[in-house]
Design a protein around this motif. Structure first.
Motif, PDB file in Angstrom:
ATOM      1  N   ILE A  52     -20.726   5.898 -21.574  1.00  0.00           N
ATOM      2  CA  ILE A  52     -21.109   7.306 -21.700  1.00  0.00           C
ATOM      3  C   ILE A  52     -21.587   7.897 -20.381  1.00  0.00           C
ATOM      4  O   ILE A  52     -21.864   9.083 -20.300  1.00  0.00           O
ATOM      5  CB  ILE A  52     -22.177   7.523 -22.788  1.00  0.00           C
ATOM      6  N   GLY A  53     -21.704   7.080 -19.355  1.00  0.00           N
ATOM      7  CA  GLY A  53     -22.130   7.586 -18.055  1.00  0.00           C
ATOM      8  C   GLY A  53     -22.574   6.465 -17.150  1.00  0.00           C
ATOM      9  O   GLY A  53     -22.294   5.292 -17.405  1.00  0.00           O
ATOM     10  N   ASP A  54     -23.282   6.847 -16.077  1.00  0.00           N
ATOM     11  CA  ASP A  54     -23.845   5.840 -15.187  1.00  0.00           C
ATOM     12  C   ASP A  54     -25.202   6.296 -14.674  1.00  0.00           C
ATOM     13  O   ASP A  54     -25.557   7.469 -14.736  1.00  0.00           O
ATOM     14  CB  ASP A  54     -22.895   5.492 -14.035  1.00  0.00           C
ATOM     15  N   VAL A  55     -25.990   5.333 -14.196  1.00  0.00           N
ATOM     16  CA  VAL A  55     -27.343   5.614 -13.723  1.00  0.00           C
ATOM     17  C   VAL A  55     -27.246   6.395 -12.414  1.00  0.00           C
ATOM     18  O   VAL A  55     -26.629   5.941 -11.456  1.00  0.00           O
ATOM     19  CB  VAL A  55     -28.152   4.319 -13.523  1.00  0.00           C
ATOM     20  N   ASP A  56     -27.870   7.574 -12.403  1.00  0.00           N
ATOM     21  CA  ASP A  56     -27.838   8.437 -11.231  1.00  0.00           C
ATOM     22  C   ASP A  56     -29.162   8.398 -10.466  1.00  0.00           C
ATOM     23  O   ASP A  56     -29.195   8.608  -9.266  1.00  0.00           O
ATOM     24  CB  ASP A  56     -27.521   9.873 -11.655  1.00  0.00           C
ATOM     25  N   ASP A  57     -30.270   8.119 -11.181  1.00  0.00           N
ATOM     26  CA  ASP A  57     -31.576   8.091 -10.534  1.00  0.00           C
ATOM     27  C   ASP A  57     -32.541   7.296 -11.404  1.00  0.00           C
ATOM     28  O   ASP A  57     -32.314   7.115 -12.606  1.00  0.00           O
ATOM     29  CB  ASP A  57     -32.105   9.521 -10.352  1.00  0.00           C
ATOM     30  N   ILE A  58     -33.616   6.823 -10.796  1.00  0.00           N
ATOM     31  CA  ILE A  58     -34.681   6.108 -11.493  1.00  0.00           C
ATOM     32  C   ILE A  58     -35.964   6.880 -11.215  1.00  0.00           C
ATOM     33  O   ILE A  58     -36.322   7.096 -10.056  1.00  0.00           O
ATOM     34  CB  ILE A  58     -34.796   4.653 -11.004  1.00  0.00           C
ATOM     35  N   LEU A  59     -36.640   7.337 -12.260  1.00  0.00           N
ATOM     36  CA  LEU A  59     -37.847   8.147 -12.106  1.00  0.00           C
ATOM     37  C   LEU A  59     -39.089   7.276 -12.257  1.00  0.00           C
ATOM     38  O   LEU A  59     -39.199   6.495 -13.209  1.00  0.00           O
ATOM     39  CB  LEU A  59     -37.867   9.268 -13.147  1.00  0.00           C
ATOM     40  N   LEU A  60     -40.022   7.424 -11.318  1.00  0.00           N
ATOM     41  CA  LEU A  60     -41.266   6.656 -11.312  1.00  0.00           C
ATOM     42  C   LEU A  60     -42.437   7.586 -11.601  1.00  0.00           C
ATOM     43  O   LEU A  60     -42.420   8.747 -11.211  1.00  0.00           O
ATOM     44  CB  LEU A  60     -41.473   5.995  -9.944  1.00  0.00           C
ATOM     45  N   ASN A  61     -43.470   7.044 -12.250  1.00  0.00           N
ATOM     46  CA  ASN A  61     -44.670   7.848 -12.483  1.00  0.00           C
ATOM     47  C   ASN A  61     -45.669   7.622 -11.352  1.00  0.00           C
ATOM     48  O   ASN A  61     -45.363   6.951 -10.364  1.00  0.00           O
ATOM     49  CB  ASN A  61     -45.267   7.556 -13.866  1.00  0.00           C
ATOM     50  N   GLU A  62     -46.863   8.185 -11.477  1.00  0.00           N
ATOM     51  CA  GLU A  62     -47.889   8.072 -10.435  1.00  0.00           C
ATOM     52  C   GLU A  62     -48.258   6.626 -10.123  1.00  0.00           C
ATOM     53  O   GLU A  62     -48.676   6.325  -9.020  1.00  0.00           O
ATOM     54  CB  GLU A  62     -49.153   8.833 -10.863  1.00  0.00           C
ATOM     55  N   ASP A  63     -48.145   5.737 -11.109  1.00  0.00           N
ATOM     56  CA  ASP A  63     -48.480   4.327 -10.919  1.00  0.00           C
ATOM     57  C   ASP A  63     -47.315   3.522 -10.359  1.00  0.00           C
ATOM     58  O   ASP A  63     -47.365   2.299 -10.316  1.00  0.00           O
ATOM     59  CB  ASP A  63     -48.921   3.700 -12.245  1.00  0.00           C
ATOM     60  N   MET A  64     -46.245   4.216  -9.962  1.00  0.00           N
ATOM     61  CA  MET A  64     -45.039   3.583  -9.428  1.00  0.00           C
ATOM     62  C   MET A  64     -44.363   2.689 -10.464  1.00  0.00           C
ATOM     63  O   MET A  64     -43.754   1.677 -10.143  1.00  0.00           O
ATOM     64  CB  MET A  64     -45.341   2.773  -8.155  1.00  0.00           C
ATOM     65  N   LYS A  65     -44.463   3.092 -11.722  1.00  0.00           N
ATOM     66  CA  LYS A  65     -43.800   2.380 -12.810  1.00  0.00           C
ATOM     67  C   LYS A  65     -42.622   3.223 -13.276  1.00  0.00           C
ATOM     68  O   LYS A  65     -42.672   4.445 -13.257  1.00  0.00           O
ATOM     69  CB  LYS A  65     -44.769   2.132 -13.958  1.00  0.00           C
ATOM     70  N   VAL A  66     -41.574   2.549 -13.726  1.00  0.00           N
ATOM     71  CA  VAL A  66     -40.396   3.261 -14.195  1.00  0.00           C
ATOM     72  C   VAL A  66     -40.771   4.092 -15.419  1.00  0.00           C
ATOM     73  O   VAL A  66     -41.327   3.572 -16.383  1.00  0.00           O
ATOM     74  CB  VAL A  66     -39.251   2.279 -14.537  1.00  0.00           C
ATOM     75  N   SER A  67     -40.484   5.372 -15.348  1.00  0.00           N
ATOM     76  CA  SER A  67     -40.779   6.290 -16.439  1.00  0.00           C
ATOM     77  C   SER A  67     -39.519   6.643 -17.217  1.00  0.00           C
ATOM     78  O   SER A  67     -39.550   6.805 -18.426  1.00  0.00           O
ATOM     79  CB  SER A  67     -41.418   7.554 -15.877  1.00  0.00           C
ATOM     80  N   ALA A  68     -38.388   6.757 -16.503  1.00  0.00           N
ATOM     81  CA  ALA A  68     -37.131   7.137 -17.144  1.00  0.00           C
ATOM     82  C   ALA A  68     -35.975   6.889 -16.189  1.00  0.00           C
ATOM     83  O   ALA A  68     -36.172   6.683 -14.994  1.00  0.00           O
ATOM     84  CB  ALA A  68     -37.171   8.606 -17.540  1.00  0.00           C
ATOM     85  N   LEU A  69     -34.788   6.920 -16.755  1.00  0.00           N
ATOM     86  CA  LEU A  69     -33.556   6.896 -15.971  1.00  0.00           C
ATOM     87  C   LEU A  69     -32.897   8.255 -16.097  1.00  0.00           C
ATOM     88  O   LEU A  69     -32.990   8.904 -17.133  1.00  0.00           O
ATOM     89  CB  LEU A  69     -32.576   5.839 -16.503  1.00  0.00           C
ATOM     90  N   VAL A  70     -32.210   8.663 -15.052  1.00  0.00           N
ATOM     91  CA  VAL A  70     -31.364   9.840 -15.118  1.00  0.00           C
ATOM     92  C   VAL A  70     -29.946   9.306 -15.211  1.00  0.00           C
ATOM     93  O   VAL A  70     -29.505   8.517 -14.376  1.00  0.00           O
ATOM     94  CB  VAL A  70     -31.518  10.738 -13.876  1.00  0.00           C
ATOM     95  N   VAL A  71     -29.252   9.708 -16.275  1.00  0.00           N
ATOM     96  CA  VAL A  71     -27.895   9.240 -16.524  1.00  0.00           C
ATOM     97  C   VAL A  71     -26.945  10.414 -16.383  1.00  0.00           C
ATOM     98  O   VAL A  71     -27.124  11.445 -17.041  1.00  0.00           O
ATOM     99  CB  VAL A  71     -27.774   8.609 -17.934  1.00  0.00           C
ATOM    100  N   GLU A  72     -25.963  10.256 -15.497  1.00  0.00           N
ATOM    101  CA  GLU A  72     -24.904  11.246 -15.382  1.00  0.00           C
ATOM    102  C   GLU A  72     -23.921  10.942 -16.493  1.00  0.00           C
ATOM    103  O   GLU A  72     -23.272   9.908 -16.509  1.00  0.00           O
ATOM    104  CB  GLU A  72     -24.232  11.155 -14.017  1.00  0.00           C
ATOM    105  N   SER A  73     -23.833  11.847 -17.470  1.00  0.00           N
ATOM    106  CA  SER A  73     -23.199  11.531 -18.741  1.00  0.00           C
ATOM    107  C   SER A  73     -21.687  11.682 -18.789  1.00  0.00           C
ATOM    108  O   SER A  73     -21.070  11.197 -19.719  1.00  0.00           O
ATOM    109  CB  SER A  73     -23.812  12.389 -19.845  1.00  0.00           C
ATOM    110  N   GLY A  74     -21.079  12.354 -17.873  1.00  0.00           N
ATOM    111  CA  GLY A  74     -19.652  12.605 -18.029  1.00  0.00           C
ATOM    112  C   GLY A  74     -19.454  13.616 -19.147  1.00  0.00           C
ATOM    113  O   GLY A  74     -20.361  14.338 -19.516  1.00  0.00           O
TER     114      GLY A  74
END
Length: 164
Positions: A52-74
């Motif tokens: 359904i797409g591919d990983v375009d970005d990785i979002l980090l929160n203030e604690d430098m922990k992964v908060s979400a992925l940005v997926v380019e969906s096609g």
């Protein structure tokens, strides 16, 4: 060929890229590079044959922990080629190792309807998310200060404390 499913946790750290703190059903890789995860193919967990797409970005929160992925969906699932935000509660990482080659696939644990309702990653989303995080921090900070102040006010340092 060895295949293992890695479930991401909200906690992650930065060390030579982004490292996911994960639990494995087989043998964990132990450390994950953001560079390796970028452009990883993304599938619905229930249908691992249709990308359904591919990983375009990785979002980090203030604690430098992964908060979400940005997926380019096609243009699949009626998403129209937009970038979607996938919270850590909705994805897991599949690692496939064959000799020295390691491939990663992201599996989204959501229905097609849920994926269609995921927020679009755009400037409006980004600004609103930053404002929400800032407001949450400010209200937490105020709560901590008032708790400390009320505890401090409850104890008078001039009072003698009876020790038994």
């Amino acid at each position: 060929m060895r295949k293992s499913i890695i479930t991401t946790a909200v906690s992650a750290a930065l060390l030579s890229g982004v490292a996911f703190n994960a639990n494995a059903s087989d043998e964990p890789q132990g450390m994950y590079s953001a560079d390796d995860l970028m452009d990883a193919e993304v599938y619905l967990e229930g249908d691992t044959n249709e990308e359904i797409g591919d990983v375009d970005d990785i979002l980090l929160n203030e604690d430098m922990k992964v908060s979400a992925l940005v997926v380019e969906s096609g243009s699949v699932l009626g998403l129209g080629g937009r970038e979607i935000v996938v919270d850590t509660d909705y994805f897991s990482l599949e690692t496939d190792t064959d000799g020295d080659d390691t491939d990663h696939r992201v599996l989204i644990n959501a229905s097609e309807d849920e994926v269609q309702s995921f927020p679009t990653y755009d400037r409006d989303w980004w600004e609103q998310t930053k404002a929400n995080a800032r407001d949450a921090w400010e209200s937490t900070e105020e709560g901590v200060e008032s708790a400390w102040q009320s505890t401090r006010d409850a104890v008078d340092p001039d009072d003698d404390i009876d020790e038994e």
